[in-house]
Write an enzyme that holds these catalytic residues in place. Structure first.
Site, mmCIF file in Angstrom:
data_model
loop_
_atom_site.group_PDB
_atom_site.id
_atom_site.type_symbol
_atom_site.label_atom_id
_atom_site.label_comp_id
_atom_site.label_asym_id
_atom_site.label_seq_id
_atom_site.Cartn_x
_atom_site.Cartn_y
_atom_site.Cartn_z
ATOM 1 N N ASP A 291 27.229 -15.259 28.478
ATOM 2 C CA ASP A 291 27.690 -14.205 28.753
ATOM 3 C C ASP A 291 28.887 -15.004 30.021
ATOM 4 O OD1 ASP A 291 26.747 -12.787 31.927
ATOM 5 O OD2 ASP A 291 26.916 -14.741 32.343
ATOM 6 N N GLU B 148 29.573 -11.464 25.465
ATOM 7 C CA GLU B 148 29.722 -9.945 26.653
ATOM 8 C C GLU B 148 31.195 -10.715 27.076
ATOM 9 O OE1 GLU B 148 29.664 -9.185 31.366
ATOM 10 O OE2 GLU B 148 29.701 -11.235 30.172
#
Length: 643
Positions: free
Chosen positions: A288, A330
């Site tokens: 993330d 991401e």
């Protein structure tokens, strides 16, 4: 002992000796991987931590923890490691299909997700991403992206042991478990954060804490504000007695505190958390907010070179102790930067935010040119890597195209983004979309868009093309290469859920409008052709069936194709050893479109319609209905031989 600025020599043995004392024993399998990957890890540590007096000590400790983790790795997972080493590009198969869901909203808890495995098998899933499930603060936790412990799950979902058991059951069903690894920051309730609040020196250095506003002000001259509605800038006041006047870095929400990766102890700690999850059966970690993990004064503190070095170093650690585990990137950044995170040494998988955003752009404008440009210019990836293609995610839609790309078509980026926002939140005349704005700034007009696929595509509005657009968008994700990803519920045309506004913990975050609970009524209708759920599900299942049976859809290779029509997107998929190709044609327009015989003259007239089935003749061209798609197996005509 050698210094970090010396060359690595495994014959000297100090690192191995420390690792062995930490792990107890080093078996041949680990020693083999140590020999292959430790020199690379050592070189990366030299670049990251060569000036730190504790760099070598922390490197030895990291390798020792990797050895101990390998010793504890269950035999079943070691077997998975061996299988993946024999089939390293397993994720490139045409049979790959991913899905994503929140545990609580889709299944209630881990046992509820386990009960859905027969349905996952019905869909043909091979990859299941369960959204943030770790222990996090009560109330607003940014949807679970504020982690209070990486070794405990949200007790409402179950236990870590139940998660490991679920992972094993999913593996038996041929499904790899994917979880989010939130490694840019922790919650302010994490043990490390609490010890930093208590002013324990070792843990104060886990975060970026300053005694006054001098350094925060200096950093904020060049970093962007992510959630201005939550707090201005990138810093928040440090809480706790004795912390008056101190500031801590919080890129996102005020309760999410950025970790200080310039401290090798933070690297060691986070590598340990990854190894722990790998031994619970997690096969893919979604990394993330990868762009934000390294800070340097005078820069935007995004996508700095050290962010890539950190990913490579984490990858080297996992290659020693859990070699079947993959990283998925991401990175919602400029299109030129997204690909920088994708390689066998960093993230072998990556979300494809540009394709997602431009699919919606093409549906709004009825113009596929920018999407076609992206497929032909920005789709290629290094060997041994793959895109994860999606129609929408748990997050908002941001219009991530490059202004310079849009300018080639005479499109100006800023007003075009304003148009797209207005279109998808229902403010543009005759729009079919029923989205909701997220983080709208009334001063600048900046915003992003939230909404389920069905609501954005027109089903909620009753638009006659709504169902077609849902299928069309998924058909692009299924056929462009890599792993297609379904947001579970979209395959039965779930609509927005506005009840989030009644929940005080969620009312301020409009993304919850497209995170509804499992739409049980729509699943009950999925075999009923008289309902939108039934019609969309039947068409989606047909596309999934065709994809699984089409070897040309394996891998990433994509060849552009000019369909010769302003509303039609074209591209070709092929594999080297197959003479035929699959020609994909997609009509983003509201009227039927004819692709001429001349345009198709590079293929033999005899072709196969993969979706409808049967032989077809291309001699007269090909007619696509409004919002229509076609997957045609074609044979290129041989190039004429020069006299």
């Amino acid at each position: 002992m050698t210094r970090l600025d010396d060359e690595f020599d495994i014959q000297r043995g100090p690192i191995l000796s420390l690792a062995e004392s930490h792990a107890g024993r080093l078996d041949d399998a680990f020693l083999s991987r140590f020999g292959a990957h430790a020199p690379r890890l050592h070189a990366l540590f030299r670049r990251l931590y060569g000036e730190r007096p504790d760099g070598l000590e922390q490197l030895a400790a990291v390798i020792g923890e990797a050895a101990a983790s390998w010793n504890a790795r269950p035999l079943e997972l070691r077997a998975r490691d061996a299988q993946r080493e024999q089939e390293p590009t397993w994720f490139e198969s045409e049979r790959m299909l991913g899905a994503v869901a929140y545990v609580d909203r889709y299944g209630g808890d881990f046992e509820g997700i386990r009960a859905q495995i027969p349905y996952f098998e019905e869909l043909g899933l091979t990859y299941l991403h369960l959204m943030p499930l770790f222990e996090s603060p009560e109330g607003n936790s940014d949807g679970g992206y504020a982690v209070s412990s990486y070794r405990k799950v949200n007790p409402a979902l179950g236990t870590m042991e139940q998660l490991a058991s679920l992972a094993a059951d999913l593996r038996l069903a041929g499904i790899s478990l994917v979880v989010d690894f939130i490694f840019n920051h922790t919650s302010n309730e994490h043990e490390w954060a609490q010890r930093a609040i208590a002013r324990e020196p070792d843990f104060e250095d886990f975060y970026l804490i300053y005694p006054d506003r001098e350094m925060p002000d200096a950093y904020e001259r060049t970093v962007r504000e992510i959630f201005p509605d939550d707090h201005p800038g990138a810093f928040v006041p440090m809480p706790g007695a004795g912390n008056e006047g101190r500031w801590i870095w919080a890129t996102f929400y005020h309760f999410q505190w950025d970790l200080n990766y310039a401290n090798p102890a933070v690297f060691r700690a986070m590598a340990g958390e990854m190894l722990f999850l790998a031994n619970r059966g997690v096969e893919v970690l979604r990394m993330d907010a990868v762009a934000f993990i390294w800070k340097r004064l005078g820069t935007p503190c995004e996508s700095l070179p050290e962010a890539h070095l950190l990913l490579q170093a984490f990858n080297a650690v996992l290659a020693m102790a859990a070699p079947s585990l993959l990283f998925k990137s991401e990175a919602i950044v400029h299109p030129d930067e997204v690909i920088e995170y994708i390689s066998p040494d960093e993230c072998r998988l990556s979300y494809n935010p540009l394709q997602m955003a431009l699919t919606w752009e093409a549906l709004a404008t009825r113009d596929p040119r920018m999407l076609r440009q992206a497929l032909e210019r920005r789709h290629d990836l290094p060997p041994g890597t793959a895109w994860v293609n999606y129609v929408r995610s748990h997050d908002d839609i941001g219009w991530t195209f490059a202004d310079e790309d849009a300018a080639e078509f005479g499109i100006h980026g800023y007003p075009h983004r304003r148009f797209l926002n207005d279109f998808y939140v229902g403010r543009f005349p005759a729009t079919f979309a029923r989205g909701v704005p997220f983080q709208e700034n009334p001063k600048t007009g900046d915003a992003r868009v939230t909404g389920t696929t069905a609501s954005l595509a027109g089903i909620e509005a009753g638009d006659p093309g709504g169902e077609d657009r849902v299928v069309l968008a998924h058909a692009i994700a299924l056929s462009t290469g890599g792993i297609p990803l379904l947001y579970l519920g979209d395959e039965v045309a779930q609509l927005n859920d506005h009840s989030y506004a009644d929940d005080p913990d969620r009312a301020g975050d409009s993304r919850w409008v497209h995170r509804p609970h499992r739409p049980a009524e729509r699943y009950a209708q999925r075999m009923d052709a008289a309902t939108p759920a039934g019609r969309v599900f039947a068409r989606m299942m047909r596309l999934l069936e065709v994809r699984r049976a089409t070897p040309e859809f394996a891998g990433n290779r994509l060849i552009g194709f000019d369909a010769g029509h302003p509303k039609v997107l074209g591209y070709q998929r092929t594999v080297d050893e197959v003479a035929t190709r699959v020609l994909a044609l997609v009509n983003v327009g509201d009227d039927a479109a004819h692709v001429s015989a001349e345009t198709l003259s590079g293929f033999r007239a005899g072709a196969e319609d993969l979706i409808e089935g049967g032989a077809v003749d291309l001699a007269g061209g090909w007619m696509l209905p409004a919002h229509g798609i076609a997957w045609l197996r074609v044979t290129p005509r041989p190039e004429p031989v020069a006299p």
